[in-house]
Structure formats: C-alpha cells, structure tokens
Design a protein around this motif. Structure first.
Motif, PDB file in Angstrom:
ATOM      1  N   ASN A  23       0.816  -1.209   0.000  1.00  0.00           N
ATOM      2  CA  ASN A  23       0.000   0.000   0.000  1.00  0.00           C
ATOM      3  C   ASN A  23       0.853   1.265   0.000  1.00  0.00           C
ATOM      4  OD1 ASN A  23      -2.706  -1.219   0.343  1.00  0.00           O
ATOM      5  ND2 ASN A  23      -1.798  -1.991   2.224  1.00  0.00           N
ATOM      6  N   PHE A  24       2.158   1.141   0.219  1.00  0.00           N
ATOM      7  CA  PHE A  24       3.069   2.281   0.325  1.00  0.00           C
ATOM      8  C   PHE A  24       4.318   2.020  -0.498  1.00  0.00           C
ATOM      9  CE2 PHE A  24       0.531   2.125   4.137  1.00  0.00           C
ATOM     10  CZ  PHE A  24       0.115   3.442   4.274  1.00  0.00           C
ATOM     11  N   SER A  25       4.991   3.106  -0.871  1.00  0.00           N
ATOM     12  CA  SER A  25       6.245   2.991  -1.602  1.00  0.00           C
ATOM     13  C   SER A  25       7.394   2.783  -0.618  1.00  0.00           C
ATOM     14  CB  SER A  25       6.498   4.257  -2.426  1.00  0.00           C
ATOM     15  OG  SER A  25       7.779   4.189  -3.023  1.00  0.00           O
ATOM     16  N   TYR A  26       8.280   1.865  -0.916  1.00  0.00           N
ATOM     17  CA  TYR A  26       9.482   1.633  -0.132  1.00  0.00           C
ATOM     18  C   TYR A  26      10.724   2.050  -0.913  1.00  0.00           C
ATOM     19  CZ  TYR A  26       6.387  -0.589   3.128  1.00  0.00           C
ATOM     20  OH  TYR A  26       5.378  -0.805   4.029  1.00  0.00           O
ATOM     21  N   ASN A  27      10.522   2.820  -1.988  1.00  0.00           N
ATOM     22  CA  ASN A  27      11.601   3.414  -2.763  1.00  0.00           C
ATOM     23  C   ASN A  27      11.601   4.910  -2.468  1.00  0.00           C
ATOM     24  OD1 ASN A  27      12.387   1.039  -4.156  1.00  0.00           O
ATOM     25  ND2 ASN A  27      10.709   1.320  -5.590  1.00  0.00           N
ATOM     26  N   PHE A  28      12.559   5.362  -1.639  1.00  0.00           N
ATOM     27  CA  PHE A  28      12.561   6.778  -1.292  1.00  0.00           C
ATOM     28  C   PHE A  28      13.934   7.250  -0.839  1.00  0.00           C
ATOM     29  CE2 PHE A  28      11.265   4.596   2.635  1.00  0.00           C
ATOM     30  CZ  PHE A  28      12.164   5.111   3.557  1.00  0.00           C
ATOM     31  N   LEU A  29      14.089   8.577  -0.871  1.00  0.00           N
ATOM     32  CA  LEU A  29      15.220   9.286  -0.297  1.00  0.00           C
ATOM     33  C   LEU A  29      14.630  10.334   0.629  1.00  0.00           C
ATOM     34  CD1 LEU A  29      18.248   9.962  -0.123  1.00  0.00           C
ATOM     35  CD2 LEU A  29      17.900  11.470  -2.090  1.00  0.00           C
ATOM     36  N   GLU A  30      15.036  10.308   1.892  1.00  0.00           N
ATOM     37  CA  GLU A  30      14.443  11.187   2.905  1.00  0.00           C
ATOM     38  C   GLU A  30      15.519  12.035   3.569  1.00  0.00           C
ATOM     39  OE1 GLU A  30      11.329   9.747   5.768  1.00  0.00           O
ATOM     40  OE2 GLU A  30      13.000   9.991   7.175  1.00  0.00           O
ATOM     41  N   PHE A  31      15.190  13.306   3.804  1.00  0.00           N
ATOM     42  CA  PHE A  31      16.041  14.217   4.565  1.00  0.00           C
ATOM     43  C   PHE A  31      15.258  14.656   5.784  1.00  0.00           C
ATOM     44  CE2 PHE A  31      17.306  14.507   0.157  1.00  0.00           C
ATOM     45  CZ  PHE A  31      18.675  14.319   0.237  1.00  0.00           C
ATOM     46  N   ARG A  32      15.912  14.663   6.963  1.00  0.00           N
ATOM     47  CA  ARG A  32      15.196  14.998   8.189  1.00  0.00           C
ATOM     48  C   ARG A  32      16.053  15.870   9.097  1.00  0.00           C
ATOM     49  NH1 ARG A  32      15.552   9.380   8.432  1.00  0.00           N
ATOM     50  NH2 ARG A  32      17.407   8.691   9.536  1.00  0.00           N
ATOM     51  N   THR A  33      15.356  16.574   9.969  1.00  0.00           N
ATOM     52  CA  THR A  33      16.001  17.356  11.010  1.00  0.00           C
ATOM     53  C   THR A  33      15.197  17.181  12.289  1.00  0.00           C
ATOM     54  OG1 THR A  33      16.885  19.524  11.612  1.00  0.00           O
ATOM     55  CG2 THR A  33      14.775  19.504  10.459  1.00  0.00           C
ATOM     56  N   ALA A  34      15.899  17.210  13.411  1.00  0.00           N
ATOM     57  CA  ALA A  34      15.249  16.982  14.699  1.00  0.00           C
ATOM     58  C   ALA A  34      15.621  18.085  15.672  1.00  0.00           C
ATOM     59  CB  ALA A  34      15.654  15.631  15.262  1.00  0.00           C
ATOM     60  N   MET A  35      14.742  18.252  16.653  1.00  0.00           N
ATOM     61  CA  MET A  35      14.964  19.259  17.694  1.00  0.00           C
ATOM     62  C   MET A  35      15.077  18.576  19.047  1.00  0.00           C
ATOM     63  SD  MET A  35      12.092  21.969  16.451  1.00  0.00           S
ATOM     64  CE  MET A  35      10.824  20.750  16.133  1.00  0.00           C
ATOM     65  N   ASN A  36      15.920  19.162  19.894  1.00  0.00           N
ATOM     66  CA  ASN A  36      16.031  18.818  21.299  1.00  0.00           C
ATOM     67  C   ASN A  36      16.340  17.357  21.573  1.00  0.00           C
ATOM     68  OD1 ASN A  36      16.123  19.453  23.971  1.00  0.00           O
ATOM     69  ND2 ASN A  36      13.914  19.448  24.254  1.00  0.00           N
ATOM     70  N   PRO A  37      17.495  16.851  21.310  1.00  0.00           N
ATOM     71  CA  PRO A  37      18.670  17.524  20.785  1.00  0.00           C
ATOM     72  C   PRO A  37      18.618  17.639  19.265  1.00  0.00           C
ATOM     73  CG  PRO A  37      19.228  15.253  21.262  1.00  0.00           C
ATOM     74  CD  PRO A  37      17.805  15.467  21.705  1.00  0.00           C
ATOM     75  N   GLY A  76       4.870  -5.758   3.820  1.00  0.00           N
ATOM     76  CA  GLY A  76       3.749  -6.462   3.219  1.00  0.00           C
ATOM     77  C   GLY A  76       2.441  -5.896   3.724  1.00  0.00           C
ATOM     78  N   PRO A  77       1.383  -6.114   2.978  1.00  0.00           N
ATOM     79  CA  PRO A  77       0.082  -5.574   3.364  1.00  0.00           C
ATOM     80  C   PRO A  77      -0.592  -6.399   4.460  1.00  0.00           C
ATOM     81  CG  PRO A  77      -0.134  -6.812   1.340  1.00  0.00           C
ATOM     82  CD  PRO A  77       1.329  -6.806   1.683  1.00  0.00           C
ATOM     83  N   ILE A  78      -1.311  -5.708   5.335  1.00  0.00           N
ATOM     84  CA  ILE A  78      -2.209  -6.358   6.286  1.00  0.00           C
ATOM     85  C   ILE A  78      -3.609  -6.372   5.680  1.00  0.00           C
ATOM     86  CG2 ILE A  78      -3.320  -6.151   8.539  1.00  0.00           C
ATOM     87  CD1 ILE A  78      -0.724  -4.981   9.591  1.00  0.00           C
ATOM     88  N   ASN A  79      -4.001  -5.227   5.131  1.00  0.00           N
ATOM     89  CA  ASN A  79      -5.263  -5.084   4.403  1.00  0.00           C
ATOM     90  C   ASN A  79      -5.059  -4.007   3.347  1.00  0.00           C
ATOM     91  OD1 ASN A  79      -5.669  -2.527   5.634  1.00  0.00           O
ATOM     92  ND2 ASN A  79      -6.689  -3.485   7.375  1.00  0.00           N
ATOM     93  N   GLN A  80      -6.118  -3.507   2.741  1.00  0.00           N
ATOM     94  CA  GLN A  80      -5.958  -2.556   1.637  1.00  0.00           C
ATOM     95  C   GLN A  80      -5.506  -1.170   2.085  1.00  0.00           C
ATOM     96  OE1 GLN A  80      -9.708  -2.344  -0.319  1.00  0.00           O
ATOM     97  NE2 GLN A  80     -10.767  -1.393   1.397  1.00  0.00           N
ATOM     98  N   PHE A  81      -5.458  -0.884   3.394  1.00  0.00           N
ATOM     99  CA  PHE A  81      -5.048   0.421   3.890  1.00  0.00           C
ATOM    100  C   PHE A  81      -3.808   0.383   4.777  1.00  0.00           C
ATOM    101  CE2 PHE A  81      -9.738   0.598   3.500  1.00  0.00           C
ATOM    102  CZ  PHE A  81      -9.813   1.523   2.467  1.00  0.00           C
ATOM    103  N   THR A  82      -3.316  -0.794   5.125  1.00  0.00           N
ATOM    104  CA  THR A  82      -2.275  -0.917   6.136  1.00  0.00           C
ATOM    105  C   THR A  82      -1.177  -1.886   5.690  1.00  0.00           C
ATOM    106  OG1 THR A  82      -4.008  -0.626   7.790  1.00  0.00           O
ATOM    107  CG2 THR A  82      -1.879  -1.402   8.583  1.00  0.00           C
ATOM    108  N   ALA A 115      -0.295   3.150   7.922  1.00  0.00           N
ATOM    109  CA  ALA A 115      -1.734   3.065   7.619  1.00  0.00           C
ATOM    110  C   ALA A 115      -2.217   4.373   7.010  1.00  0.00           C
ATOM    111  CB  ALA A 115      -2.527   2.763   8.886  1.00  0.00           C
ATOM    112  N   TRP A 116      -3.092   4.263   6.026  1.00  0.00           N
ATOM    113  CA  TRP A 116      -3.729   5.438   5.438  1.00  0.00           C
ATOM    114  C   TRP A 116      -4.853   5.894   6.360  1.00  0.00           C
ATOM    115  CZ3 TRP A 116      -1.329   8.006   1.902  1.00  0.00           C
ATOM    116  CH2 TRP A 116      -0.533   7.361   0.964  1.00  0.00           C
TER     117      TRP A 116
END
Length: 172
Positions: A23-37, A76-82, A115-116
C-alpha cells in the motif's frame, strides 16, 4: 463438477495475488532534522523484491559524531489500507566527545505499521531494540504528490533520546 472446483480455485488464487501488493512505496530518499537535541539525517530505501527492501541511514549532530546504519527490511500488506514492515540494521556509531567519543557497532531490530488515515495522510509507527536501548517512532506523513511527502514525527532512535522530527521524502 471437478471443473467448477478448479475454476473456483484458480479464481481465488488470482484474487489472492492482487491482495499482496504493498500500500506504500518503499523506494525513497528522505532528509530529516530533529529538535532537542538537534540532529540532521538522511535515509535511503530501495525495494529488493516485492516484500523486501534495502535501507541506508546517516544521522549526526555535527559534533564529530555519527550514526550510520545499513540493513534489510521486510514489508507487506495487512489489508488494503495498512502495511506491516520491519528492519534488521547494523549501526556504526561514533559518540560525541562529551559522551566518550568511542566508536561502536550495534544491531537494531524493529517492527512497524503504516496506515492510510485519509487519501493523502499516512500514520506510521514502529518499535524495536537498538543494542541495549529501545527504539520508538510515531508520526503523520502528508503525501502532497506521488513523489513528495512531508512528515512530523516523535522518535527515539536509541542514541539521541526522544526528539521531534520533521522530514521531506522523495519517492521514486
């Protein structure tokens, strides 16, 4: 009579085959930033087979520290949304000078759910272990297009403690 059972069995197999799509794409490039710390990082994921993916991560506070991780995941899928997913990673961690400055290799095992909630809104969460620490991740992701999504999350990756994280993900 046997032909009916054969036709029914083949039809059931055909329907079951379509239920195994993610139900979701597992092909991605992600950039993230976090606070505290504060922390900045990136993550790359690529499907290896329909239900396995390869993962590479890099995070740092830019204080001569790093957390590099590579591994393999399942999905893998659990159902059509998850979807259910998990990861087995090996980390190479270099701690800050305040934390001793040592370099260490450690494993991580986690499992999660995506999950959607609505047409473009995804909820995600995962729990696991990283050496002697727990790993926790929960958030909401907004998919503005098929290729771009933004998220807000609360996470604890077992190294930096609890953090509020924002990320942008480019799916391919």
């Amino acid at each position: 009579m046997k032909k009916r059972y054969l036709v029914a069995a083949l039809a059931a197999l055909g329907m079951a085959g379509t239920a195994h799509a993610n139900n979701f794409s597992y092909n991605f490039l992600e950039f993230r930033t976090a606070m505290n710390p504060q922390m900045t990082g990136m993550e790359f994921s690529m499907l290896f087979t329909e239900n396995t993916h390869l993962i590479a991560r890099a995070d740092s506070q830019f204080e001569e520290d790093r957390d590099l991780a590579v591994g393999i995941g399942f999905n893998g899928p659990i159902n059509q949304f998850t979807d259910i997913y998990g990861q087995l990673l090996v980390h190479s961690v270099k701690y800050t000078k305040e934390a001793g400055g040592e370099t260490k290799t450690q494993p991580e095992l986690n499992i999660g759910i995506r999950a959607w909630l609505a047409d473009q809104i995804e909820a995600t969460g995962r729990i696991g272990r990283n050496d002697e620490n727990s790993v926790f991740h929960a958030g909401v992701r907004f998919h503005s297009t098929d290729q771009l999504s933004l998220s807000g999350e609360v996470r604890n990756n077992g190294l930096y403690g609890p953090q509020v994280t924002m990320s942008v993900r480019f799916q391919y």
